[in-house]
Scaffold this motif. Structure first.
Motif, PDB file in Angstrom:
ATOM      1  N   ASN A  18       2.968  10.962 -10.535  1.00 37.22           N
ATOM      2  CA  ASN A  18       2.402  11.278  -9.231  1.00 37.22           C
ATOM      3  C   ASN A  18       2.349  10.065  -8.304  1.00 37.22           C
ATOM      4  O   ASN A  18       2.183   8.931  -8.737  1.00 37.22           O
ATOM      5  CB  ASN A  18       0.990  11.882  -9.379  1.00 37.22           C
ATOM      6  N   GLU A  19       2.505  10.346  -7.012  1.00 27.62           N
ATOM      7  CA  GLU A  19       2.536   9.290  -6.009  1.00 27.62           C
ATOM      8  C   GLU A  19       1.128   8.785  -5.698  1.00 27.62           C
ATOM      9  O   GLU A  19       0.261   9.545  -5.267  1.00 27.62           O
ATOM     10  CB  GLU A  19       3.195   9.790  -4.720  1.00 27.62           C
ATOM     11  N   GLU A  20       0.928   7.512  -5.940  1.00 30.41           N
ATOM     12  CA  GLU A  20      -0.291   6.819  -5.554  1.00 30.41           C
ATOM     13  C   GLU A  20       0.011   5.333  -5.557  1.00 30.41           C
ATOM     14  O   GLU A  20       1.087   4.909  -5.994  1.00 30.41           O
ATOM     15  CB  GLU A  20      -1.464   7.177  -6.480  1.00 30.41           C
ATOM     16  N   VAL A  21      -0.894   4.547  -5.056  1.00 32.28           N
ATOM     17  CA  VAL A  21      -0.682   3.100  -5.067  1.00 32.28           C
ATOM     18  C   VAL A  21      -0.976   2.592  -6.473  1.00 32.28           C
ATOM     19  O   VAL A  21      -2.090   2.755  -6.979  1.00 32.28           O
ATOM     20  CB  VAL A  21      -1.585   2.388  -4.038  1.00 32.28           C
ATOM     21  N   HIS A  74       0.819  -1.213   0.000  1.00 33.29           N
ATOM     22  CA  HIS A  74       0.000   0.000   0.000  1.00 33.29           C
ATOM     23  C   HIS A  74       0.855   1.268   0.000  1.00 33.29           C
ATOM     24  O   HIS A  74       0.401   2.326   0.411  1.00 33.29           O
ATOM     25  CB  HIS A  74      -1.004   0.011   1.157  1.00 33.29           C
ATOM     26  N   ASP A  75       2.095   1.137  -0.471  1.00 30.77           N
ATOM     27  CA  ASP A  75       3.001   2.283  -0.517  1.00 30.77           C
ATOM     28  C   ASP A  75       2.727   3.115  -1.766  1.00 30.77           C
ATOM     29  O   ASP A  75       2.667   2.586  -2.878  1.00 30.77           O
ATOM     30  CB  ASP A  75       4.454   1.803  -0.532  1.00 30.77           C
ATOM     31  N   LYS A  76       2.573   4.406  -1.578  1.00 31.50           N
ATOM     32  CA  LYS A  76       2.344   5.303  -2.713  1.00 31.50           C
ATOM     33  C   LYS A  76       3.681   5.611  -3.389  1.00 31.50           C
ATOM     34  O   LYS A  76       4.520   6.297  -2.815  1.00 31.50           O
ATOM     35  CB  LYS A  76       1.671   6.594  -2.245  1.00 31.50           C
ATOM     36  N   ASP A  77       3.867   5.063  -4.590  1.00 34.85           N
ATOM     37  CA  ASP A  77       5.120   5.313  -5.310  1.00 34.85           C
ATOM     38  C   ASP A  77       4.832   6.061  -6.598  1.00 34.85           C
ATOM     39  O   ASP A  77       3.689   6.391  -6.919  1.00 34.85           O
ATOM     40  CB  ASP A  77       5.863   3.999  -5.563  1.00 34.85           C
ATOM     41  N   ASN A  78       5.893   6.360  -7.349  1.00 36.45           N
ATOM     42  CA  ASN A  78       5.750   7.112  -8.599  1.00 36.45           C
ATOM     43  C   ASN A  78       5.432   6.224  -9.793  1.00 36.45           C
ATOM     44  O   ASN A  78       5.158   6.732 -10.879  1.00 36.45           O
ATOM     45  CB  ASN A  78       7.018   7.920  -8.893  1.00 36.45           C
TER      46      ASN A  78
END
Length: 331
Positions: free
Chosen positions: A162-165, A152-156
């Motif tokens: 943009n950062e989201e899962v 569930h880590d928001k990455d690029n």
């Protein structure tokens, strides 16, 4: 065309074994090396049975991570709070130093891709792991994915935006952990959390993207999507993103936007390879023809074409695209 494409790819390799994303003298920054792009480039070289090149490159990637082992140790000790604390995705291919420019540095799928390919090749009897140092750093990569809570880590994501899962990032990490589990000890809970998260996300790529070219990775090379998920991914990509000269990364993509979203050539041989694996010769032939039509006069596949035109951008050839073409012929 096969031998020409292999030669084109080989010309993008540095003495260290790392590949540039494009030509070595390109001025866009694509003369640098991305972990992910190198792994995808190797998919084509593996299909062409260029195993010595494959080994050299993967071992160079392991050397990069060993060089930055202290950083991985920090991230394992405490979940990173800032982008610079993550394992970077781009490196100087000669010095193997990180590129410090903040360009979407949180790219979890790159680590998943690397683990996947190492585990995949080792399982086929192609020895990548040299010694205890390699084993140690690979184990730390699995520990790193646990620390950042990849599920569930928001990455690029694959496109460094943009950062989201991202489903494609979760899926890459999950596939990598499952492959490397045959070599190392990966907690079952770490795999289960990824499976649960991926099933909740699909068939969407993320909260903001209904579909995305990156989702094809869950079909090939990772083969981690269920039959139902695979069919939905392909339906969405073909109905919403497929264009004349390539495949859109996603609707509304602003990268090289000119009267419309740019068309990425890698999507064509990627779809060809998938349909070859699915034993659908008509669709394989269709995408193979479209791939050939997307090549320039030198037999090169550029990164992308501008919308509705025959003009491509300066990142030509793109190693990833050229390698996908080789995989579509030999895979």
């Amino acid at each position: 065309m096969l031998q020409k494409s292999i030669k084109i790819i080989e010309e993008m390799q540095y003495p260290t074994g790392l590949f540039a994303a494009s030509k070595l003298d390109v001025k866009t920054g694509y003369n640098l090396s991305w972990i992910r792009d190198n792994v995808y480039t190797l998919i084509g070289l593996e299909a062409a049975e260029k195993y010595n090149l494959v080994k050299k490159t993967l071992r160079a990637l392991l050397d990069i991570l060993l060089k930055h082992e202290y950083k991985i140790d920090w991230a394992i000790k405490e979940k990173p709070k800032h982008a610079y604390q993550y394992i970077h995705a781009r490196y100087n291919p000669s010095t193997m130093e990180e590129i410090w420019e903040n360009r979407g540095n949180k790219q979890n799928d790159a680590i998943g891709a690397l683990l996947f390919k190492i585990g995949d090749l080792e399982g086929k009897g192609i020895k990548i792991i040299r010694d205890e140092n390699d084993l140690r750093i690979i184990q730390k990569l699995a520990n790193y994915l646990e620390s950042i809570e990849y599920w569930h880590d928001k990455d690029n994501g694959m496109w460094e935006e943009n950062e989201e899962v991202h489903a494609s990032s979760v899926g890459a990490c999950l596939a990598g952990l499952k492959k490397i589990n045959k070599i190392l000890n990966v907690p079952a809970e770490l795999i289960r959390k990824g499976e649960d998260a991926l099933n909740k996300l699909l068939p969407r790529e993320s909260e903001t993207k209904e579909t995305d070219l990156a989702l094809l990775s869950l079909i090939y090379p990772y083969n981690i999507a269920t039959k139902e998920q695979r069919e939905l991914i392909l339906k969405n990509v073909e109905e919403k993103l497929l264009k004349e000269k390539g495949v859109l990364r996603y609707l509304g993509d602003q990268y090289y936007f000119r009267n419309g979203e740019a068309q990425w050539t890698m999507g064509l041989p990627w779809l060809a390879t998938i349909y070859k694996k699915l034993n659908q010769p008509d669709k394989y032939a269709f995408y193979s023809r479209k791939t050939l039509e997307a090549m320039n006069g030198q037999g090169e596949l550029p990164e992308l074409y501008y919308a509705g035109s025959n003009e491509h951008n300066e990142n030509c050839p793109l190693a990833w695209s050229q390698a996908m073409f080789v995989a579509s012929l030999k895979g």
